[in-house]
Scaffold this motif. Sequence first.
Motif, PDB file in Angstrom:
ATOM      1  N   PRO A   1      -5.333  -1.634   6.430  1.00  0.00           N
ATOM      2  CA  PRO A   1      -4.982  -0.032   6.080  1.00  0.00           C
ATOM      3  C   PRO A   1      -4.884   1.477   7.270  1.00  0.00           C
ATOM      4  O   PRO A   1      -5.445   1.028   7.815  1.00  0.00           O
ATOM      5  CB  PRO A   1      -6.236  -0.032   4.514  1.00  0.00           C
ATOM      6  CG  PRO A   1      -6.710  -1.215   5.131  1.00  0.00           C
ATOM      7  CD  PRO A   1      -6.514  -2.246   6.176  1.00  0.00           C
ATOM      8  N   ALA A   2      -3.896   1.973   6.513  1.00  0.00           N
ATOM      9  CA  ALA A   2      -3.376   2.944   7.632  1.00  0.00           C
ATOM     10  C   ALA A   2      -4.368   4.131   6.156  1.00  0.00           C
ATOM     11  O   ALA A   2      -3.248   4.482   5.494  1.00  0.00           O
ATOM     12  CB  ALA A   2      -2.531   2.514   8.313  1.00  0.00           C
ATOM     13  N   LEU A   3      -4.250   4.933   6.872  1.00  0.00           N
ATOM     14  CA  LEU A   3      -4.281   6.532   6.309  1.00  0.00           C
ATOM     15  C   LEU A   3      -3.322   7.653   7.071  1.00  0.00           C
ATOM     16  O   LEU A   3      -3.344   7.578   8.563  1.00  0.00           O
ATOM     17  CB  LEU A   3      -5.754   6.869   6.396  1.00  0.00           C
ATOM     18  CG  LEU A   3      -6.528   8.480   6.339  1.00  0.00           C
ATOM     19  CD1 LEU A   3      -5.279   8.283   4.481  1.00  0.00           C
ATOM     20  CD2 LEU A   3      -7.438   8.392   6.275  1.00  0.00           C
ATOM     21  N   PHE A   4      -2.691   8.342   6.379  1.00  0.00           N
ATOM     22  CA  PHE A   4      -1.618   9.397   6.718  1.00  0.00           C
ATOM     23  C   PHE A   4      -2.104  10.645   6.339  1.00  0.00           C
ATOM     24  O   PHE A   4      -2.493  11.016   4.762  1.00  0.00           O
ATOM     25  CB  PHE A   4      -0.186   9.043   6.908  1.00  0.00           C
ATOM     26  CG  PHE A   4      -0.230   8.278   7.652  1.00  0.00           C
ATOM     27  CD1 PHE A   4       0.766   8.032   8.908  1.00  0.00           C
ATOM     28  CD2 PHE A   4       0.286   6.493   7.667  1.00  0.00           C
ATOM     29  CE1 PHE A   4       0.876   6.959   9.056  1.00  0.00           C
ATOM     30  CE2 PHE A   4      -0.184   5.596   8.019  1.00  0.00           C
ATOM     31  CZ  PHE A   4       0.989   5.562   9.562  1.00  0.00           C
TER      32      PHE A   4
ATOM     33  N   VAL B   1      -1.846   3.755   3.149  1.00  0.00           N
ATOM     34  CA  VAL B   1      -1.178   2.464   2.944  1.00  0.00           C
ATOM     35  C   VAL B   1      -1.562   1.215   2.727  1.00  0.00           C
ATOM     36  O   VAL B   1      -2.927   1.119   4.056  1.00  0.00           O
ATOM     37  CB  VAL B   1       0.292   2.426   3.895  1.00  0.00           C
ATOM     38  CG1 VAL B   1      -0.142   2.551   5.445  1.00  0.00           C
ATOM     39  CG2 VAL B   1       0.790   1.346   3.209  1.00  0.00           C
ATOM     40  N   ILE B   2      -2.133   0.299   2.298  1.00  0.00           N
ATOM     41  CA  ILE B   2      -2.743  -1.097   2.027  1.00  0.00           C
ATOM     42  C   ILE B   2      -1.852  -2.670   1.155  1.00  0.00           C
ATOM     43  O   ILE B   2      -0.930  -2.700   0.999  1.00  0.00           O
ATOM     44  CB  ILE B   2      -3.660  -0.834   0.981  1.00  0.00           C
ATOM     45  CG1 ILE B   2      -3.382  -0.335  -0.440  1.00  0.00           C
ATOM     46  CG2 ILE B   2      -4.730   0.351   0.754  1.00  0.00           C
ATOM     47  CD1 ILE B   2      -3.984  -0.627  -1.892  1.00  0.00           C
TER      48      ILE B   2
ATOM     49  N   LEU C   1      -6.031  -6.610  -3.019  1.00  0.00           N
ATOM     50  CA  LEU C   1      -6.004  -5.850  -4.157  1.00  0.00           C
ATOM     51  C   LEU C   1      -6.151  -7.416  -4.934  1.00  0.00           C
ATOM     52  O   LEU C   1      -6.332  -8.554  -4.327  1.00  0.00           O
ATOM     53  CB  LEU C   1      -4.531  -5.339  -4.641  1.00  0.00           C
ATOM     54  CG  LEU C   1      -3.580  -4.073  -4.690  1.00  0.00           C
ATOM     55  CD1 LEU C   1      -3.592  -3.347  -3.106  1.00  0.00           C
ATOM     56  CD2 LEU C   1      -2.676  -3.845  -5.341  1.00  0.00           C
ATOM     57  N   PRO C   2      -6.347  -6.803  -5.947  1.00  0.00           N
ATOM     58  CA  PRO C   2      -6.885  -8.251  -6.593  1.00  0.00           C
ATOM     59  C   PRO C   2      -5.378  -9.329  -6.719  1.00  0.00           C
ATOM     60  O   PRO C   2      -4.301  -8.933  -6.529  1.00  0.00           O
ATOM     61  CB  PRO C   2      -6.710  -8.092  -8.310  1.00  0.00           C
ATOM     62  CG  PRO C   2      -7.295  -7.043  -8.128  1.00  0.00           C
ATOM     63  CD  PRO C   2      -6.646  -5.659  -7.468  1.00  0.00           C
ATOM     64  N   THR C   3      -6.017 -10.985  -6.436  1.00  0.00           N
ATOM     65  CA  THR C   3      -4.726 -12.488  -6.160  1.00  0.00           C
ATOM     66  C   THR C   3      -3.668 -12.076  -7.640  1.00  0.00           C
ATOM     67  O   THR C   3      -2.768 -12.273  -7.569  1.00  0.00           O
ATOM     68  CB  THR C   3      -5.678 -13.106  -6.002  1.00  0.00           C
ATOM     69  OG1 THR C   3      -6.538 -13.271  -6.970  1.00  0.00           O
ATOM     70  CG2 THR C   3      -5.613 -13.799  -5.092  1.00  0.00           C
ATOM     71  N   GLU C   4      -4.138 -11.686  -8.734  1.00  0.00           N
ATOM     72  CA  GLU C   4      -3.561 -11.584 -10.287  1.00  0.00           C
ATOM     73  C   GLU C   4      -2.058 -10.342  -9.595  1.00  0.00           C
ATOM     74  O   GLU C   4      -3.182  -8.842 -10.602  1.00  0.00           O
ATOM     75  CB  GLU C   4      -3.968 -12.169 -10.979  1.00  0.00           C
ATOM     76  CG  GLU C   4      -3.493 -11.797 -12.069  1.00  0.00           C
ATOM     77  CD  GLU C   4      -4.043 -11.426 -13.633  1.00  0.00           C
ATOM     78  OE1 GLU C   4      -5.164 -11.992 -13.153  1.00  0.00           O
ATOM     79  OE2 GLU C   4      -3.933 -11.340 -14.081  1.00  0.00           O
TER      80      GLU C   4
ATOM     81  N   PHE D   1       1.022  -1.189  -1.046  1.00  0.00           N
ATOM     82  CA  PHE D   1       0.683   0.136  -1.860  1.00  0.00           C
ATOM     83  C   PHE D   1       0.774   0.875  -0.912  1.00  0.00           C
ATOM     84  O   PHE D   1      -0.069   1.416   0.063  1.00  0.00           O
ATOM     85  CB  PHE D   1       0.166  -0.213  -3.012  1.00  0.00           C
ATOM     86  CG  PHE D   1       1.504  -0.787  -3.657  1.00  0.00           C
ATOM     87  CD1 PHE D   1       2.130  -0.582  -5.086  1.00  0.00           C
ATOM     88  CD2 PHE D   1       0.668  -2.381  -4.732  1.00  0.00           C
ATOM     89  CE1 PHE D   1       2.509  -1.178  -5.230  1.00  0.00           C
ATOM     90  CE2 PHE D   1       1.496  -3.278  -5.121  1.00  0.00           C
ATOM     91  CZ  PHE D   1       1.800  -2.561  -6.279  1.00  0.00           C
ATOM     92  N   ALA D   2       1.925   2.324  -1.225  1.00  0.00           N
ATOM     93  CA  ALA D   2       1.365   4.023  -0.828  1.00  0.00           C
ATOM     94  C   ALA D   2       0.731   4.541  -1.724  1.00  0.00           C
ATOM     95  O   ALA D   2       0.896   4.854  -2.366  1.00  0.00           O
ATOM     96  CB  ALA D   2       2.038   4.813   0.337  1.00  0.00           C
TER      97      ALA D   2
END
Length: 276
Positions: free
Chosen positions: A50-53, A81-82, A87-90, A157-158
Amino acid sequence: MEQFSVIRRRSALADLRDAGWLRHIDWQPEVDSTNNLAKQWYLANPSEVPALFVADQQTAGRGRSGNQWWSPSGCLMMSLVIPLTELPTELSIHPQLSLVSGVAVARAVDTLLGVENASHSEFYSQLKWPNDVYVGGKKVAGILIEAVQSRSQATGFAIGIGINAQINWPDAPVQLLEKATCLSSMAGRPIYCEEVLLEVVENLQAQLADWRADADCWMNEWRECCLLTDRVVHVRSAESGEVIGLCQGIDSQGRLRLRTESHTFSLNACEIVSWS
Ligand code: BTN
């Protein structure tokens, strides 16, 4: 930047680094949109997330439904941004990231306002579907989730978040004055972007971990905070056009439930035009 601001910022950045979750942190004086930076970063550095802006100002801040986001200093503007591994695998439940993020931001707001344990406080935050955070009937935060696409597949996702920490209201567009508020106005004390940032990142990290362990973990809390339940709402959607109905909260997939005279149904994507 005055001396205390520099110290506050350095200290917040050090706390975030020490927490060890983020692989990259970037705080800029001015950008077009932190969501753009976040997505570009991920595509160029896929293992550094993860990165943070964060930005003090945005020249082209975006909201949902193609809206602009007024982006002055005193509004915390951040994008996390991750990768999909957060996230869950589903895959089918990934659209719920929007609502899950709303719960995390609402929790952060409640902590900042000191009302986490007050069950009937007028300052208790509420969520306007899908994820606008309201306090005392006015919007305090908005969230824009954008997929990071690589070869037409979402690879991450952002999560773009704008939170009014401490706004100089005389500078605000007149149409916002009736509809928006900021944390410091509600709390009656200065609330700085750095303090808000730490609370939001901590809550997002915790909420994502809980979601991976239990796909439905966020739902009860979301329902308890729902601003629109039992209200008459006017919505606009590509599927159904203009509809006025009684809001029944959300269904098990996080879609908005509406009851009209003829039937009850769920909407996936729609704009809330008004409510009463
Ligand atoms: C909304 O309420 O419509 C969502 C607003 C999201 C605004 C934030 S500010 C940081 C990030 N960068 C953007 O351009 N938008 C989001």
